[in-house]
Design an enzyme around this catalytic site. Structure first.
Site, PDB file in Angstrom:
ATOM      1  N   ASP A  82      51.630  34.294  42.146  1.00 24.10           N
ATOM      2  CA  ASP A  82      50.575  33.654  42.945  1.00 24.10           C
ATOM      3  C   ASP A  82      50.656  34.109  44.398  1.00 24.10           C
ATOM      4  OD1 ASP A  82      48.406  32.094  43.470  1.00 24.10           O
ATOM      5  OD2 ASP A  82      49.424  30.173  43.242  1.00 24.10           O
ATOM      6  N   ASN A  97      40.747  32.951  34.811  1.00 20.15           N
ATOM      7  CA  ASN A  97      40.498  34.012  35.794  1.00 20.15           C
ATOM      8  C   ASN A  97      39.157  34.724  35.598  1.00 20.15           C
ATOM      9  OD1 ASN A  97      43.997  34.991  36.202  1.00 20.15           O
ATOM     10  ND2 ASN A  97      42.755  33.586  37.405  1.00 20.15           N
TER      11      ASN A  97
HETATM   12  C1  FPP Z   1      47.315  35.311  41.665  1.00 12.72           C
HETATM   13  O1  FPP Z   1      47.000  35.551  43.007  1.00 12.72           O
HETATM   14  C2  FPP Z   1      47.341  36.518  40.901  1.00 12.72           C
HETATM   15  C3  FPP Z   1      46.475  36.858  39.893  1.00 12.72           C
HETATM   16  C4  FPP Z   1      45.371  36.024  39.442  1.00 12.72           C
HETATM   17  C5  FPP Z   1      46.592  38.106  39.190  1.00 12.72           C
HETATM   18  C6  FPP Z   1      47.979  38.624  39.093  1.00 12.72           C
HETATM   19  C7  FPP Z   1      47.899  39.914  38.477  1.00 12.72           C
HETATM   20  C8  FPP Z   1      48.584  40.993  38.838  1.00 12.72           C
HETATM   21  C9  FPP Z   1      49.614  41.117  39.903  1.00 12.72           C
HETATM   22  C10 FPP Z   1      48.315  42.181  38.071  1.00 12.72           C
HETATM   23  C11 FPP Z   1      49.144  42.194  36.852  1.00 12.72           C
HETATM   24  C12 FPP Z   1      48.621  43.264  36.081  1.00 12.72           C
HETATM   25  C13 FPP Z   1      49.234  43.838  35.062  1.00 12.72           C
HETATM   26  C14 FPP Z   1      48.600  45.016  34.452  1.00 12.72           C
HETATM   27  C15 FPP Z   1      50.503  43.329  34.518  1.00 12.72           C
HETATM   28  P1  FPP Z   1      45.717  34.852  43.586  1.00 12.72           P
HETATM   29  O2  FPP Z   1      44.608  35.853  43.536  1.00 12.72           O
HETATM   30  O3  FPP Z   1      45.450  33.585  42.877  1.00 12.72           O
HETATM   31  O4  FPP Z   1      46.173  34.601  45.052  1.00 12.72           O
HETATM   32  P2  FPP Z   1      45.648  33.457  46.024  1.00 12.72           P
HETATM   33  O5  FPP Z   1      46.057  32.161  45.393  1.00 12.72           O
HETATM   34  O6  FPP Z   1      46.404  33.746  47.287  1.00 12.72           O
HETATM   35  O7  FPP Z   1      44.164  33.623  46.173  1.00 12.72           O
END
Ligand code: FPP
Length: 240
Positions: free
Chosen positions: A19, A67
């Site tokens: 996150d 998502n």
């Molecule tokens: C949360 O950060 C993260 C995600 C929804 C996606 C995580 C995915 C990856 C790092 C890619 C993984 C990919 C593979 C191919 C394994 P957020 O966007 O919710 O952050 P925020 O809460 O700060 O907005």
């Protein structure tokens, strides 16, 4: 081995809710997708570190059933990461003897993404080191519904009696069948929610919520998490 780990118990299964990618990007005036790209880089490095430390299973919440509700632009960027990072992850997994598994409902992904995930799983199936479990289009309630449907079909087919139903049997119908439950759950960025991740499997896990945003999570942070885990008085509801 890092001497900070001397004498510490390495959790058999570490699970991470990645996150803070979006906030990492926002702080730098970058688009959210840059945060996800950095998040992938952090993941690659941590997989190598965890494998070297002797972690048995490392699972991550890469893409939830929720998502899909993000902007079209962000969903497309995440899908492209699955495409591109499938190949990159294969290199990392091969170099570190990591076996890759996926949990979640992959049927909703585009055909080429499904193929790339299947290639990753198939090419690493004989690796004998750490198991990396990628939760993609995963939601715990969705997993429980899909598992329950299979269980009821088997019941209808006469494969077991109601009285035979046990916790182990229910576990065996989940996507995580055969994978030990997580010992330690880490959610980065200071948020303290499960967000529909491994609800059944996390029943006895220790939780750790560092403030660090996922793209900044590194080996030092992983060691801190393991040190914290070792300070906990592990209880399972029974008398020690
Ligand atoms: C949360 O950060 C993260 C995600 C929804 C996606 C995580 C995915 C990856 C790092 C890619 C993984 C990919 C593979 C191919 C394994 P957020 O966007 O919710 O952050 P925020 O809460 O700060 O907005």
């Amino acid at each position: 081995m890092d001497e900070r780990l001397n004498g510490l118990v390495i959790p058999r299964h570490i699970s991470v809710i990645l996150d803070g990618n979006g906030r990492w990007a926002k702080k730098r005036g970058l688009p959210r997708k840059s945060g996800h790209i950095e998040g992938c880089k952090a993941l690659e490095q941590i997989l190598e570190d965890a494998a070297r430390m002797g972690v048995g299973y490392f699972s991550v919440y890469a893409f939830s059933t929720e998502n899909w509700k993000r902007s079209e632009d962000e969903v497309t960027a995440l899908m492209n990461l699955f495409r591109y990072y499938g190949k990159k992850l294969l290199k990392v997994a091969t170099a570190n003897n990591i076996r890759v598994l996926m949990i979640g409902d992959k049927s909703r992904f585009a055909k080429d993404i499904i193929e790339s995930i299947e290639r990753l799983i198939d090419s690493t199936k004989d690796n004998t080191g750490m198991t990396f479990i990628m939760a993609a289009n995963y939601g715990s309630r969705d997993e429980i519904v899909r598992g329950t449907k299979k269980l009821l079909e088997d019941y209808k087919a006469g494969k077991f009696e109601i009285d035979e139903l046990s916790e182990d049997m229910i576990s065996s119908y989940l996507d995580t069948a055969g994978i030990p439950d997580p010992d330690l759950l880490i959610r980065t960025s200071g948020e303290q929610r499960l967000s529909n991740f491994l609800l059944w499997q996390l029943a006895y896990s220790e939780f750790y919520f560092p403030e660090v945003l996922w793209p900044d999570f590194n080996k030092d942070e992983l060691i801190k998490a393991i040190q914290q885990y070792n300070k906990r008085d592990r209880r399972f509801g029974g008398v020690k």
